[in-house]
Design a protein around this motif. Structure first.
Motif, mmCIF file in Angstrom:
data_model
loop_
_atom_site.group_PDB
_atom_site.id
_atom_site.type_symbol
_atom_site.label_atom_id
_atom_site.label_comp_id
_atom_site.label_asym_id
_atom_site.label_seq_id
_atom_site.Cartn_x
_atom_site.Cartn_y
_atom_site.Cartn_z
ATOM 1 N N ARG A 62 0.838 -1.205 0.000
ATOM 2 C CA ARG A 62 0.000 0.000 0.000
ATOM 3 C C ARG A 62 0.875 1.259 0.000
ATOM 4 N N SER A 103 -4.762 4.107 -0.911
ATOM 5 C CA SER A 103 -5.424 4.540 0.321
ATOM 6 C C SER A 103 -5.610 3.371 1.285
ATOM 7 N N GLU A 104 -5.825 3.710 2.526
ATOM 8 C CA GLU A 104 -6.037 2.709 3.575
ATOM 9 C C GLU A 104 -7.387 2.017 3.437
ATOM 10 N N GLU A 105 -8.292 2.613 2.680
ATOM 11 C CA GLU A 105 -9.646 2.061 2.531
ATOM 12 C C GLU A 105 -9.639 0.632 1.990
ATOM 13 N N LEU A 106 -8.785 0.361 1.024
ATOM 14 C CA LEU A 106 -8.722 -0.983 0.435
ATOM 15 C C LEU A 106 -8.340 -2.018 1.483
ATOM 16 N N THR A 153 -8.654 -1.777 4.721
ATOM 17 C CA THR A 153 -9.744 -1.864 5.696
ATOM 18 C C THR A 153 -10.860 -2.757 5.174
ATOM 19 N N ARG A 154 -11.223 -2.580 3.911
ATOM 20 C CA ARG A 154 -12.284 -3.404 3.323
ATOM 21 C C ARG A 154 -11.854 -4.858 3.193
#
Length: 92
Positions: free
Chosen positions: A27, A33-36, A38-39
Motif C-alpha cells: 500500500r 489509500s487505507e480504505e482498500l 480496511t475493506r
C-alpha cells in the motif's frame, strides 16, 4: 506479469501479521489509500468466528486458508482486491 507471495507456518507463527505487514508495504509503495486494506481485512472477524478452534499451541487457531488477489492498473497502483477463504480441515 504475475507474481505470488506465499505465507505459511505452524499455528501461532504469525502468518496473519506477516500478511498484514506485506499489505502495508505494498500500500505504501503503490501509494494506495487505507480504505482498500480496511475493506479487505474487514471480513476477518466473520470468517474467523466460523473457522477457529482450540489447539495445543493456540486457543484461537484458524482453520481457514486465505487467497488474496491484488489487482494493479498500468501505473502500478492497487485498484482492487479479492479475498477467498478455504476451510482447511473439518476435524477440530
Amino acid at each position: 506479469l504475475s507474481q505470488a507471495i506465499i505465507v505459511s507456518g505452524e499455528s501461532g507463527a504469525g502468518k496473519t501479521e506477516s500478511a498484514r505487514h506485506m499489505m502495508l508495504y505494498l500500500r505504501y509503495v503503490c501509494q494506495t489509500s487505507e480504505e482498500l486494506e480496511t475493506r479487505l481485512y474487514g471480513s476477518d472477524p466473520i470468517t474467523e468466528a466460523f473457522g477457529c478452534a482450540k489447539t495445543v499451541r493456540n486457543d484461537n487457531s484458524s482453520r481457514m486458508g486465505k487467497f488474496t488477489t491484488l489487482n494493479f492498473d498500468s501505473g502500478s497502483k492497487i485498484q482492487g482486491a479479492t479475498l477467498n477463504t478455504y476451510l482447511l480441515e473439518k476435524t477440530r
